[in-house]
Design a protein around this motif. Structure first.
Motif, PDB file in Angstrom:
ATOM      1  N   ALA A 110      -3.255 -44.070   3.559  1.00 45.16           N
ATOM      2  CA  ALA A 110      -4.043 -43.036   2.886  1.00 45.16           C
ATOM      3  C   ALA A 110      -5.507 -43.061   3.306  1.00 45.16           C
ATOM      4  CB  ALA A 110      -3.941 -43.212   1.377  1.00 45.16           C
ATOM      5  N   GLY A 111      -5.903 -44.101   4.041  1.00 45.43           N
ATOM      6  CA  GLY A 111      -7.308 -44.226   4.416  1.00 45.43           C
ATOM      7  C   GLY A 111      -8.185 -44.624   3.253  1.00 45.43           C
ATOM      8  N   GLY A 112      -7.581 -45.257   2.250  1.00 48.21           N
ATOM      9  CA  GLY A 112      -8.337 -45.646   1.054  1.00 48.21           C
ATOM     10  C   GLY A 112      -8.937 -47.028   1.199  1.00 48.21           C
ATOM     11  N   ASN A 113     -10.076 -47.113   1.858  1.00 50.42           N
ATOM     12  CA  ASN A 113     -10.668 -48.422   2.142  1.00 50.42           C
ATOM     13  C   ASN A 113     -11.081 -49.173   0.879  1.00 50.42           C
ATOM     14  OD1 ASN A 113     -10.369 -48.318   4.912  1.00 50.42           O
ATOM     15  ND2 ASN A 113     -12.294 -47.238   5.217  1.00 50.42           N
ATOM     16  N   ARG A 114     -11.550 -48.446  -0.130  1.00 46.30           N
ATOM     17  CA  ARG A 114     -11.955 -49.142  -1.355  1.00 46.30           C
ATOM     18  C   ARG A 114     -10.774 -49.855  -1.991  1.00 46.30           C
ATOM     19  NH1 ARG A 114     -11.092 -49.062  -6.263  1.00 46.30           N
ATOM     20  NH2 ARG A 114      -9.813 -47.189  -6.077  1.00 46.30           N
ATOM     21  N   ILE A 115      -9.641 -49.168  -2.090  1.00 49.37           N
ATOM     22  CA  ILE A 115      -8.474 -49.787  -2.706  1.00 49.37           C
ATOM     23  C   ILE A 115      -7.933 -50.911  -1.822  1.00 49.37           C
ATOM     24  CG2 ILE A 115      -6.887 -48.054  -1.789  1.00 49.37           C
ATOM     25  CD1 ILE A 115      -6.571 -49.874  -5.140  1.00 49.37           C
ATOM     26  N   VAL A 116      -8.060 -50.776  -0.493  1.00 48.30           N
ATOM     27  CA  VAL A 116      -7.648 -51.864   0.406  1.00 48.30           C
ATOM     28  C   VAL A 116      -8.459 -53.121   0.099  1.00 48.30           C
ATOM     29  CG1 VAL A 116      -7.625 -52.669   2.801  1.00 48.30           C
ATOM     30  CG2 VAL A 116      -6.834 -50.363   2.263  1.00 48.30           C
ATOM     31  N   ALA A 117      -9.768 -52.955  -0.063  1.00 42.81           N
ATOM     32  CA  ALA A 117     -10.628 -54.102  -0.366  1.00 42.81           C
ATOM     33  C   ALA A 117     -10.303 -54.685  -1.735  1.00 42.81           C
ATOM     34  CB  ALA A 117     -12.094 -53.679  -0.301  1.00 42.81           C
ATOM     35  N   ASP A 170       5.931 -37.151  -3.924  1.00 43.33           N
ATOM     36  CA  ASP A 170       4.869 -36.299  -3.380  1.00 43.33           C
ATOM     37  C   ASP A 170       4.212 -36.907  -2.141  1.00 43.33           C
ATOM     38  OD1 ASP A 170       5.314 -34.536  -5.440  1.00 43.33           O
ATOM     39  OD2 ASP A 170       3.683 -35.315  -6.699  1.00 43.33           O
ATOM     40  N   SER A 171       4.696 -38.082  -1.714  1.00 41.83           N
ATOM     41  CA  SER A 171       4.074 -38.815  -0.592  1.00 41.83           C
ATOM     42  C   SER A 171       2.577 -39.003  -0.813  1.00 41.83           C
ATOM     43  CB  SER A 171       4.324 -38.077   0.737  1.00 41.83           C
ATOM     44  OG  SER A 171       5.705 -38.034   1.024  1.00 41.83           O
ATOM     45  N   ALA A 172       2.230 -39.298  -2.062  1.00 40.57           N
ATOM     46  CA  ALA A 172       0.823 -39.518  -2.420  1.00 40.57           C
ATOM     47  C   ALA A 172       0.515 -41.001  -2.229  1.00 40.57           C
ATOM     48  CB  ALA A 172       0.573 -39.085  -3.859  1.00 40.57           C
ATOM     49  N   TYR A 173       0.216 -41.374  -0.990  1.00 36.69           N
ATOM     50  CA  TYR A 173       0.095 -42.790  -0.647  1.00 36.69           C
ATOM     51  C   TYR A 173      -0.993 -43.513  -1.447  1.00 36.69           C
ATOM     52  CZ  TYR A 173       2.892 -41.367   3.398  1.00 36.69           C
ATOM     53  OH  TYR A 173       3.872 -40.855   4.209  1.00 36.69           O
ATOM     54  N   GLY A 174      -2.115 -42.852  -1.620  1.00 39.88           N
ATOM     55  CA  GLY A 174      -3.198 -43.486  -2.371  1.00 39.88           C
ATOM     56  C   GLY A 174      -2.803 -43.771  -3.806  1.00 39.88           C
ATOM     57  N   TYR A 175      -2.148 -42.813  -4.443  1.00 39.96           N
ATOM     58  CA  TYR A 175      -1.693 -43.008  -5.815  1.00 39.96           C
ATOM     59  C   TYR A 175      -0.636 -44.113  -5.882  1.00 39.96           C
ATOM     60  CZ  TYR A 175      -3.979 -38.559  -6.955  1.00 39.96           C
ATOM     61  OH  TYR A 175      -4.886 -37.554  -7.144  1.00 39.96           O
ATOM     62  N   GLU A 176       0.257 -44.122  -4.897  1.00 43.71           N
ATOM     63  CA  GLU A 176       1.266 -45.181  -4.857  1.00 43.71           C
ATOM     64  C   GLU A 176       0.597 -46.556  -4.781  1.00 43.71           C
ATOM     65  OE1 GLU A 176       4.777 -44.616  -2.240  1.00 43.71           O
ATOM     66  OE2 GLU A 176       3.838 -42.690  -1.750  1.00 43.71           O
ATOM     67  N   ALA A 177      -0.434 -46.651  -3.953  1.00 44.68           N
ATOM     68  CA  ALA A 177      -1.131 -47.933  -3.794  1.00 44.68           C
ATOM     69  C   ALA A 177      -1.755 -48.386  -5.110  1.00 44.68           C
ATOM     70  CB  ALA A 177      -2.201 -47.811  -2.710  1.00 44.68           C
ATOM     71  N   GLU A 178      -2.392 -47.456  -5.819  1.00 40.28           N
ATOM     72  CA  GLU A 178      -3.016 -47.797  -7.104  1.00 40.28           C
ATOM     73  C   GLU A 178      -1.971 -48.286  -8.105  1.00 40.28           C
ATOM     74  OE1 GLU A 178      -6.152 -47.752  -8.072  1.00 40.28           O
ATOM     75  OE2 GLU A 178      -7.295 -46.341  -6.839  1.00 40.28           O
TER      76      GLU A 178
END
Length: 350
Positions: A97-104, A57-65
């Motif tokens: 994904a622009g997920g700064n919280r998960i990046v931190a 699904d190219s769900a980058y944020g979910y992939e990162a988690e």
């Protein structure tokens, strides 16, 4: 087993409803539960399956988690290279994904693993990058933890001045958050972060070993905070209105547990909601009152003035890799380094 059944039912239900979003938290929850009961290989399979769906699904944020969770599992299995590779992938996807919280959050875990692997330069770069992200997004809980980890790293590098500045900032941030915490649950999360900062401050002052007053101030501040929380938790002076409201809600909740009628449950839920609304002003007043109680820390010179010539004050700070004893008389004070907390506990229980 019951938890696994619930997770499986939730995932099965989600697969039958196309309108539902990807059930990330269910996958993560099941993976965590499997790890906790020692079924690590099964946890990896569950997370890998979820990752394949997220990738499709190219769900980058979910992939990162999901990659973060897989990286933590690899770290638990002592596969450092794989853990860092997974976390690097997670970082790239979180940035997409622009997920700064998960990046931190990934930076926090990556820095920890790099430090354990004796890669201090990489850990420093990782933590500084995480701090920049957390500052930019004003992430209130992750920023103090990142500052604390970087400070710990600088202590090991004998960069004491920077470490002290980082820890002072982290402590100030957490104290400010605690002052304005909106609920006991939020307070518990903040206090959990404060524990790590406290231990880092102990390690800093112990590593320098020259200023007993500063170590005492750290210990006294922590003791004052602990006493404040104890008083708050055990406060028995709640107004009668609050106690009566709490009893009413408890009785309604008990009825709710015992009823099997759907319409009756809804009526009880409505009653509980109204009772909580009525209770809110009294509960808020009580919480603010207990939160406001603060004890001014005693300084080491003040303590020493109270000691007689034949008295010695002894205080221990248990930490890793070293613990410390603070020894004070009415005319002198020094810090003595001891074994780490785990070794001391083994000796005591032997």
């Amino acid at each position: 087993k019951q938890a696994m059944d619930f997770y499986d039912r939730a995932l099965k239900l989600a697969s039958t409803i196309p309108e539902l979003q990807f059930p990330l938290m269910t996958y993560l929850g099941k993976g965590n539960a499997l790890v906790r009961v020692g079924r690590v290989d099964e946890a990896k399979r569950v997370l890998d399956e979820a990752l394949a769906v997220a990738e499709g699904d190219s769900a980058y944020g979910y992939e990162a988690e999901l990659l973060l969770q897989l990286g933590l599992i690899a770290d638990q299995q002592k596969d450092t290279a794989r853990a860092l590779a997974l976390l690097a992938r997670a970082t790239n996807l979180a940035q997409k994904a622009g997920g700064n919280r998960i990046v931190a959050e990934i930076a926090l875990e990556t820095g920890r693993i790099q430090r354990q692997a004796s890669r201090p330069s990489e850990a420093e770069s990782t933590l500084r990058a995480g701090i920049d992200v957390a500052r930019h997004m004003a992430e209130r809980l992750l920023l103090p933890r990142l500052l604390g980890d970087l400070a710990d790293l600088q202590v090991s590098n004998s960069r004491y001045a920077e470490a002290r500045a980082l820890l002072e900032e982290a402590s100030d941030l957490l104290e400010g958050l605690l002052t304005n915490a909106s609920s006991p649950w939020v307070r518990s999360r903040i206090i959990d972060s404060m524990d790590g900062i406290f231990l880092a401050r102990v390690r800093l002052e112990g590593a320098q070993g020259q200023n007993a007053s500063r170590l005492f101030a750290v210990l006294e501040q922590a003791r004052g905070r602990a006493m404040s929380e104890l008083v708050s938790a055990r406060d028995s002076s709640n107004p009668a209105e609050l106690r009566a409201g709490e009893r009413k809600i408890a009785a309604l909740q008990l009825k709710l547990l015992r009823t099997t009628d759907r319409s009756a449950r809804q009526r009880l839920l409505d009653e509980i909601f109204r009772a909580e609304e009525e209770l809110a002003p009294a509960a808020t007043e009580s919480f603010i009152r207990t939160r406001a109680s603060r004890r001014k820390p005693v300084t080491l010179p003040e303590l020493q003035r109270q000691l007689r010539a034949d008295e010695v004050f002894l205080e221990f700070a248990l930490a890793e890799p070293h613990s410390y004893a603070l020894i004070a008389t009415n005319h002198s004070a020094r810090i003595h380094r001891l074994a780490g907390r785990a070794d001391i506990r083994k000796t005591i229980t032997a």
